[in-house]
Design an enzyme around this catalytic site. Structure first.
Site, PDB file in Angstrom:
ATOM      1  CE  LYS A   1      -0.196   4.073  -6.610  1.00 41.74           C
ATOM      2  NZ  LYS A   1      -0.020   3.143  -5.492  1.00 41.74           N
TER       3      LYS A   1
ATOM      4  CG  LEU B   1      -1.761  -1.232   1.492  1.00 38.33           C
ATOM      5  CD1 LEU B   1      -2.604  -1.045   2.747  1.00 38.33           C
ATOM      6  CD2 LEU B   1      -2.663  -1.525   0.299  1.00 38.33           C
ATOM      7  CB  ALA B   2       4.325   2.041   1.015  1.00 42.20           C
TER       8      ALA B   2
ATOM      9  CD  GLU C   1      -5.982  10.738 -10.614  1.00 35.50           C
ATOM     10  OE1 GLU C   1      -5.761  11.219 -11.733  1.00 35.50           O
ATOM     11  OE2 GLU C   1      -6.851  11.190  -9.836  1.00 35.50           O
TER      12      GLU C   1
ATOM     13  CG  HIS D   1     -10.063   4.796  -0.681  1.00 35.70           C
ATOM     14  ND1 HIS D   1      -9.464   4.655  -1.904  1.00 35.70           N
ATOM     15  CD2 HIS D   1      -9.174   4.341   0.237  1.00 35.70           C
ATOM     16  CE1 HIS D   1      -8.270   4.129  -1.747  1.00 35.70           C
ATOM     17  NE2 HIS D   1      -8.052   3.926  -0.456  1.00 35.70           N
TER      18      HIS D   1
ATOM     19  CE1 TYR E   1      -0.569   7.723  -6.528  1.00 30.29           C
ATOM     20  CE2 TYR E   1      -2.449   8.054  -7.973  1.00 30.29           C
ATOM     21  CZ  TYR E   1      -1.893   7.502  -6.826  1.00 30.29           C
ATOM     22  OH  TYR E   1      -2.673   6.725  -6.008  1.00 30.29           O
TER      23      TYR E   1
ATOM     24  CB  SER F   1      -4.563   5.161  -8.655  1.00 30.50           C
ATOM     25  OG  SER F   1      -5.186   6.374  -8.915  1.00 30.50           O
TER      26      SER F   1
END
Ligand code: NAP
Length: 324
Positions: A156, A83-84, A130, A182, A152, A128
């Site tokens: 991802k 998750l980091a 994005e 979220h 970003y 994400s």
């Protein structure tokens, strides 16, 4: 015997909710935190203070490959939740190289180390919305064409393909959750909804006069992090690894959030908001809505906390914080 989970970003919003959930399921939880993490410093521990006696933290730098490998081999997790991240899309425009090192190289290194330590470890990666086009005409599902427009989003997406590659070519149980926005009472207050809930609490208690915002018409598909943590865990309980869109399927604007948040403390948002041009993001990614048919059908997951209850949860917790 209880399962062992290893979580990167355990002191982030999702890491905290996921740990809460896994503890109810009797997991033994390990987490990676930054090498300068101080367990007694409230700036570092504020999201996981309640968990500190129940989880095992390991301080490690993302570039310390030797220590990372040794830890993963020693812990030998059944489930690995990655998750980091440098998780701020807007900041990624200014910190491209850092974003790629954190979100892509680190993910690659972890995937490879987890695979080499134990081929049976189940791997979850947090991607994400994005990664998709800016102005989709339709809701986004797992088949929608990717078209990221930030460091970003690109980082991802590249990691998404790495995870897919380890699944398809190395037979690893590796999945990606494609997460839409979220939030929660423990979201970083650099993000707009938490900035609003915190400001509402401060204004209510007379500690702030106005709230400065940028584009209040901006819309997102916003869910509650608690629901998303449940979806991550459910993905890892599947026999076969699979990628899923995780969202709510509903769009709301920043203004919707502000209206409800101020209303919950009997104030009219129009009296407290100041629109500042310099707060409008130069390259704001436009509204995207999640099509959650696949996760509903296969995992029987759907969000339990609606937008109104998300607003109330955030404002109520911030009121308590400010009152204290
Ligand atoms: P978050 O609260 O920002 O947590 C990010 C975590 O990553 C924190 O624990 C942070 O540690 C850690 N981290 C960042 N840089 C690090 C570094 N250099 N070394 C070690 N740890 C580092 O994010 P979140 O909301 O929980 O999100 C979890 C994941 O979901 C992220 O991968 C994010 O990109 C993805 N995601 C989130 C959303 C959302 O709306 N929340 C939407 C789509 C995707 P520190 O606290 O020490 O900085």
């Amino acid at each position: 015997m209880s399962k062992v989970a290893l979580i990167t970003g355990i002191n982030g919003q999702d890491g905290s909710y996921l740990s809460d959930l896994l503890l109810t399921k009797n997991y033994k939880i390990h987490g990676f935190v930054r090498s300068n993490f101080k367990p007694n410093n409230s700036k570092h521990n504020w999201r996981i203070k309640h968990l500190l006696k129940k989880i095992i933290l390991h301080k490690v730098d993302i570039n310390d490959h030797t220590r990372l490998k040794t830890l993963i081999k020693k812990i030998k997790p059944d489930e690995f939740y990655h998750l980091a991240a440098q998780s701020h899309d807007g900041h990624s425009f200014k910190n491209e190289f850092y974003t790629f090192n954190m979100n892509l190289n680190y993910t690659h290194f972890l995937l490879s180390s987890v695979y080499n330590a134990n081929k049976k470890t189940i791997f979850f990666f947090a991607a994400s919305s994005e990664m998709y086009i800016k102005n989709p005409k339709k809701k986004i599902n797992e088949k929608t064409i990717f078209n990221p427009s930030s460091a970003y989003g690109i980082s991802k997406l590249a990691s998404y393909y790495l995870v897919k590659n380890y699944r398809e070519n190395y037979n690893m149980h590796a999945s990606t959750g494609i997460l839409f926005n979220h939030e929660s009472p423990i979201k970083d207050d650099r993000f707009v909804l938490r900035k609003i809930s915190m400001s509402v609490a401060k204004i209510k208690y007379g500690k702030q006069k106005y709230l400065k915002l940028g584009n209040i018409k901006a819309k997102r598909d916003w869910g509650h992090a608690k629901d998303f943590a449940k979806a991550m865990w459910m993905m890892c309980q599947q026999k076969k690894a699979n990628d899923f869109i995780i969202g709510t399927g509903k769009l709301h604007s920043v203004e919707d959030f502000a209206r409800l948040a101020f209303k919950s403390v009997n104030l009219n948002y129009k009296n407290y908001i100041k629109i500042e041009k310099n707060l409008k993001r130069e390259k704001d990614s436009n509204a995207r809505t999640a099509d959650i048919s696949k996760i509903k059908k296969i995992l029987k997951w759907k969000p339990k906390i609606n937008f109104r209850n998300l607003v109330l949860d955030m404002v109520n917790k911030d009121l308590k914080r400010i009152k204290k």
